[in-house]
Design a protein around this motif. Structure first.
Motif, PDB file in Angstrom:
ATOM      1  N   HIS A  48      19.979 -26.336  11.190  1.00 44.68           N
ATOM      2  CA  HIS A  48      19.467 -27.376  11.647  1.00 44.68           C
ATOM      3  C   HIS A  48      17.786 -27.795  11.905  1.00 44.68           C
ATOM      4  CE1 HIS A  48      23.156 -27.475  13.676  1.00 44.68           C
ATOM      5  NE2 HIS A  48      23.208 -28.972  13.403  1.00 44.68           N
ATOM      6  N   LYS A  49      17.630 -26.186  12.072  1.00 43.02           N
ATOM      7  CA  LYS A  49      15.726 -26.565  12.229  1.00 43.02           C
ATOM      8  C   LYS A  49      15.014 -26.300  10.539  1.00 43.02           C
ATOM      9  CE  LYS A  49      15.818 -23.265  15.899  1.00 43.02           C
ATOM     10  NZ  LYS A  49      15.954 -21.659  16.046  1.00 43.02           N
ATOM     11  N   ALA A  50      16.172 -25.506   9.260  1.00 37.84           N
ATOM     12  CA  ALA A  50      15.423 -25.531   8.506  1.00 37.84           C
ATOM     13  C   ALA A  50      16.094 -27.141   7.621  1.00 37.84           C
ATOM     14  CB  ALA A  50      16.369 -24.437   7.748  1.00 37.84           C
ATOM     15  N   LEU A  51      16.750 -27.342   8.266  1.00 34.68           N
ATOM     16  CA  LEU A  51      17.170 -28.929   7.143  1.00 34.68           C
ATOM     17  C   LEU A  51      16.067 -30.160   7.863  1.00 34.68           C
ATOM     18  CD1 LEU A  51      21.170 -29.016   7.933  1.00 34.68           C
ATOM     19  CD2 LEU A  51      19.395 -28.773   5.951  1.00 34.68           C
ATOM     20  N   GLU A  52      15.709 -29.454   8.987  1.00 36.57           N
ATOM     21  CA  GLU A  52      14.618 -30.754   9.452  1.00 36.57           C
ATOM     22  C   GLU A  52      13.407 -30.866   9.071  1.00 36.57           C
ATOM     23  OE1 GLU A  52      13.478 -29.037  13.608  1.00 36.57           O
ATOM     24  OE2 GLU A  52      15.347 -29.793  14.543  1.00 36.57           O
ATOM     25  N   ARG A  53      13.335 -30.153   8.076  1.00 37.27           N
ATOM     26  CA  ARG A  53      12.280 -30.337   7.417  1.00 37.27           C
ATOM     27  C   ARG A  53      13.063 -30.742   5.891  1.00 37.27           C
ATOM     28  NH1 ARG A  53      10.850 -23.330   5.756  1.00 37.27           N
ATOM     29  NH2 ARG A  53      10.632 -23.416   8.271  1.00 37.27           N
ATOM     30  N   PHE A  54      13.361 -31.525   5.793  1.00 35.88           N
ATOM     31  CA  PHE A  54      14.375 -32.878   4.283  1.00 35.88           C
ATOM     32  C   PHE A  54      14.852 -33.843   5.460  1.00 35.88           C
ATOM     33  CE2 PHE A  54      15.231 -28.547   3.031  1.00 35.88           C
ATOM     34  CZ  PHE A  54      14.038 -27.949   1.764  1.00 35.88           C
ATOM     35  N   LYS A  55      13.981 -34.017   6.593  1.00 38.49           N
ATOM     36  CA  LYS A  55      14.074 -35.321   7.179  1.00 38.49           C
ATOM     37  C   LYS A  55      14.855 -36.382   6.864  1.00 38.49           C
ATOM     38  CE  LYS A  55       9.896 -35.876  10.225  1.00 38.49           C
ATOM     39  NZ  LYS A  55       9.426 -34.429  10.423  1.00 38.49           N
ATOM     40  N   ASP A  56      13.180 -36.667   5.253  1.00 37.73           N
ATOM     41  CA  ASP A  56      13.499 -37.967   4.767  1.00 37.73           C
ATOM     42  C   ASP A  56      15.084 -37.784   4.512  1.00 37.73           C
ATOM     43  OD1 ASP A  56      11.191 -38.243   6.054  1.00 37.73           O
ATOM     44  OD2 ASP A  56      10.494 -37.625   4.331  1.00 37.73           O
TER      45      ASP A  56
END
Length: 172
Positions: A48-56
C-alpha cells in the motif's frame, strides 16, 4: 488493452496478489488507470505504501474485516464484501479504469461472502477494453470457465512450514 481479458491467479501457494500487483505496476507504467479492490483483507501492508507513489494511476480500496479462519461469517464481513462488490460493479460500468483487480475475490466467493452467479454475470457483461484480474485460492469452476487466462500457484516447498512468520516487505 483493446479487448480486455479476464485473468485468474489461484492456487495454494504464495504469489497470487504479487502477480496482480506486478500487472498493476506494468499497466501504470503504460499510463493505464488501475483499481484494486481487496476483499477479505483489512490490514495495511507494505505494498500500500509503495502504490501510494502511483496515486494518480492506481487506486486501492479494502472491503474486508480480515481473514476468515474459523469459517464463521459475520454480518460485518458479509456487508463489507457486498459493499465492495457493488462499488466494483459501478467502477467497471463507469469505464473509469483500464484494469480492475479483484484481490482475494475467489476466497470471498468460496467463503460465501459473495454469490458466484453475481460475479460470473459481472464478468460476462464487462465492457470491452477493461482487463479484470481475480486472485485468491479456491477459484470456482465457473470463474475458470469464463476466464481467458488462469494460472495456478502450486506450493512445492514453503518456509512457513518451518515456522517462518510473515516478514515485512516480503509477505506483508
Amino acid at each position: 488493452m483493446r479487448k480486455g481479458y479476464i485473468q485468474v491467479y489461484t492456487g495454494n501457494s504464495k504469489g497470487k496478489t504479487t502477480a496482480a500487483l506486478g500487472l498493476a505496476l506494468r499497466a501504470a507504467g503504460a499510463g493505464f488507470k488501475v483499481f484494486i479492490a481487496q476483499f477479505i483483507k483489512k490490514r495495511r501492508c507494505s505494498e500500500h505504501k509503495a502504490l501510494e507513489r502511483f496515486k494518480d494511476l492506481i487506486t486501492v480500496k479494502q472491503y474486508g474485516t480480515g481473514f476468515i479462519m474459523s469459517g464463521k461469517l459475520t454480518k460485518s464481513a458479509i456487508d463489507a464484501a457486498q459493499k465492495g462488490f457493488e462499488e466494483v460493479k459501478n467502477i467497471i460500468s463507469s469505464r473509469a479504469y483500464d484494469m480492475v483487480i479483484l484481490d482475494e475475490i475467489n476466497v470471498a466467493i468460496h467463503s460465501k461472502l459473495l454469490n458466484i452467479k453475481d460475479i460470473v454475470d459481472l464478468l460476462n457483461s464487462k465492457p470491452q477494453g477493461i482487463e479484470i484480474i481475480l486472485t485468491g485460492r479456491y477459484a470456482d469452476k465457473k470463474i475458470i470457465e469464463v476466464a481467458d487466462l488462469v494460472t495456478e500457484m502450486k506450493e512445492i516447498k514453503h518456509y512457513y512450514k518451518k515456522g517462518v512468520k510473515a516478514r515485512r516487505g516480503i509477505e506483508h
